[in-house]
Scaffold this motif. Structure first.
Motif: not given
Ligand SMILES: Cc1cc2nc3c(=O)[nH]c(=O)nc-3n(C[C@H](O)[C@H](O)[C@H](O)COP(=O)(O)OP(=O)(O)OC[C@H]3O[C@@H](n4cnc5c(N)ncnc54)[C@H](O)[C@@H]3O)c2cc1C
Ligand code: FES
Length: 447
Positions: A280-296
């Motif tokens: 309920g505290e992820n209104t900004g989103g971007g959680s998968y993006q963070k993982l994808r950035k780290a993976a890259e």
């Protein structure tokens, strides 16, 4: 989105409950906890029926990373300080026994579920102190652990703490075999449990079951009173991307820094996890993006196979609630609050509850009893949980956003999962208002 486990396993479908029945014990929920509890009860001669709202393993279990470990974050130093060395040792012992139970079940039943022995590491890129203290605590409790700075991670660490003799597996392949001889009714959602002197009436969306005992293994206990679990559990969500073409790792890793990630190999794939937050505290989103950035950054050649997320219930004092549901319900039991360590905690639940039900006692009952209250360990979290719920509830009263059908808190939109999530106790609803995760039972009303 399919998880890496649902892509590679398909547990055969079970019939829903089509008529009223009577049994000895009902287990509500067919996840890792519910199925293991039912398996252990049946083995001890207690006729048991599992009622599952959807499919076996279709709750959080299908989106776990499935590490079987007693390394539950940096917990042992904290536990020794808060509940004393004797109880901290008991916690380690229960979880060590849980790992051994998985190992022997897999061997004895020859379960082909990618079970693999490995070491589990905690790592930090910032500090050495926390892990040093954790090593001393772990070793003092008899855990085989040692500090190192050598890992398979794609970046240097300040320090890492290696726990030997841990394991991983494919949770759905395991559940498929272990549930083979258990009576499970799928697509059968429990709506209410009514208690009388001699029996319980478990009312589902299809028919009614009468039983001497009820075990709540539905992830979050959805009955508010008695038990009052909504005062002492919130949920936290985290995210996973499954990658191919990465460096492979034989062992499993979890970071303890603010931006800590988790790493775990499954076949040719690497599961990279992180981005945790209170549900309920992820209104900004971007959680998968963070993982994808780290993976890259770490694995420039990598390719994403799938992504998925899950959530878990967080108890006030970091110890799961496993035991009698409330002091006024001697024939109700509960297993919840696994704090993202639900593989061994489900096994501990199965060992403890089956002993409690079959023999009237378990060596672990006092440690895990939901009736405990450790003031030092619980006070800060109780205040924080209470504040979050009051915030969510007052927003629900004063704003026009959708309100949770559990207790009326204002829901928040999660753009990563396209769901309405509740910050109070973690219920989730899809874009059409259908319940995805409990404790809410009812869908959102169409207005
Ligand atoms: C990202 C992530 C990674 C994780 N990785 C690990 C890990 O590596 N190792 C580890 O030990 N733990 C891990 N965990 C934790 C672990 O996945 C969970 O603790 C565990 O899967 C919970 O199992 P469960 O059976 O309690 O819940 P669930 O799997 O959610 O099962 C509960 C079941 O109850 C059913 N149900 C709900 N309400 C009703 C009702 N009213 N009537 C009937 N049925 C109902 C649901 O449909 C569901 O199938 C992780 C958690 C997260 C969030
Ligand atoms: S989950 Fe309790 S109010 Fe929403």
């Amino acid at each position: 989105m399919d998880s890496i486990w649902t892509m590679t396993a398909d547990i055969s479908r079970r019939e829903p409950l089509l008529e009223d029945i009577t049994t000895d014990t009902v287990v509500i929920g067919g996840g890792m906890a519910g199925i293991l509890i039912a398996y252990f009860l049946e083995k001890k001669g207690i006729p048991t029926v599992v009622l599952e709202a959807s499919r076996i393993g279709s709750g959080q279990t299908k989106n776990t990373t499935a590490k079987i470990t007693l390394q539950h974050g940096p917990i042992y130093h904290k536990l020794i300080g808060e509940i004393g060395e004797k109880n901290a040792k008991l916690y380690a012992e229960a979880n060590r026994l849980a790992i051994a139970q998985f190992r022997s079940l897999v061997e004895e039943k020859r379960i082909d579920c990618e079970f693999r022995e490995c070491s589990a590491y905690l790592y930090s890129c910032e500090h050495t102190d926390t892990l040093k203290k954790e090593e001393e605590a772990a070793v003092s409790l008899g855990i085989c652990a040692e500090l190192t700075d050598k890992t398979e991670l794609p970046f240097p660490v300040k320090s890492a703490l290696k726990f030997y003799d841990q394991a991983v597996f494919h949770p759905l392949l395991f559940l498929e075999r272990i549930s083979e001889n258990i009576t499970v009714y799928e697509d059968t959602k429990v709506l209410q449990v009514e208690r009388a002197e001699e029996e319980n009436k478990i009312i589902t969306n299809r028919a009614t079951v009468r039983a001497k005992r009820v075990v709540f293994a539905a992830h979050y206990p959805f009955i508010n009173v008695p038990g009052y679990y909504f005062l002492r559990l919130h949920q936290e969500r985290s995210y996973v991307v499954a990658l191919k073409n990465t460096k492979q790792m034989d062992h499993v890793y979890i970071g303890i820094d603010m931006e800590g990630f988790s790493f775990r190999k499954s076949g040719d794939y690497l599961l990279l996890g992180g981005g945790g937050h209170r549900t309920g505290e992820n209104t900004g989103g971007g959680s998968y993006q963070k993982l994808r950035k780290a993976a890259e950054k770490w694995f420039p050649e990598c390719k994403e196979i799938t992504h998925f997320s899950a959530q878990d219930c967080m108890p006030l004092d970091d110890i799961p609630y496993i035991g009698q549901f409330s002091s006024s319900t001697p024939d109700w039991f509960v297993a919840t609050g696994f704090r993202k360590w639900g593989m061994t905690s489900s096994m501990v639940s199965a060992m403890l509850l089956s002993d409690l039900i079959a023999k009237g006692q378990s060596p672990y009952e006092e440690l895990f009893t939901p009736q405990r209250f450790h003031v030092q360990a619980s006070a800060a979290n109780l205040a924080q949980d209470g504040a979050q719920s009051v915030k969510g509830l007052s927003k629900g009263v004063f704003t026009a956003t959708p309100k949770c059908t559990h207790m009326g808190c204002a829901l928040e939109w999660n753009p990563d999962e396209l769901s309405w999530d509740c910050p109070c106790h973690g219920s989730r609803f899809d874009g059409d208002g259908k319940v995805i995760d409990n404790p809410a039972i009812e869908d959102l009303a169409n207005e």
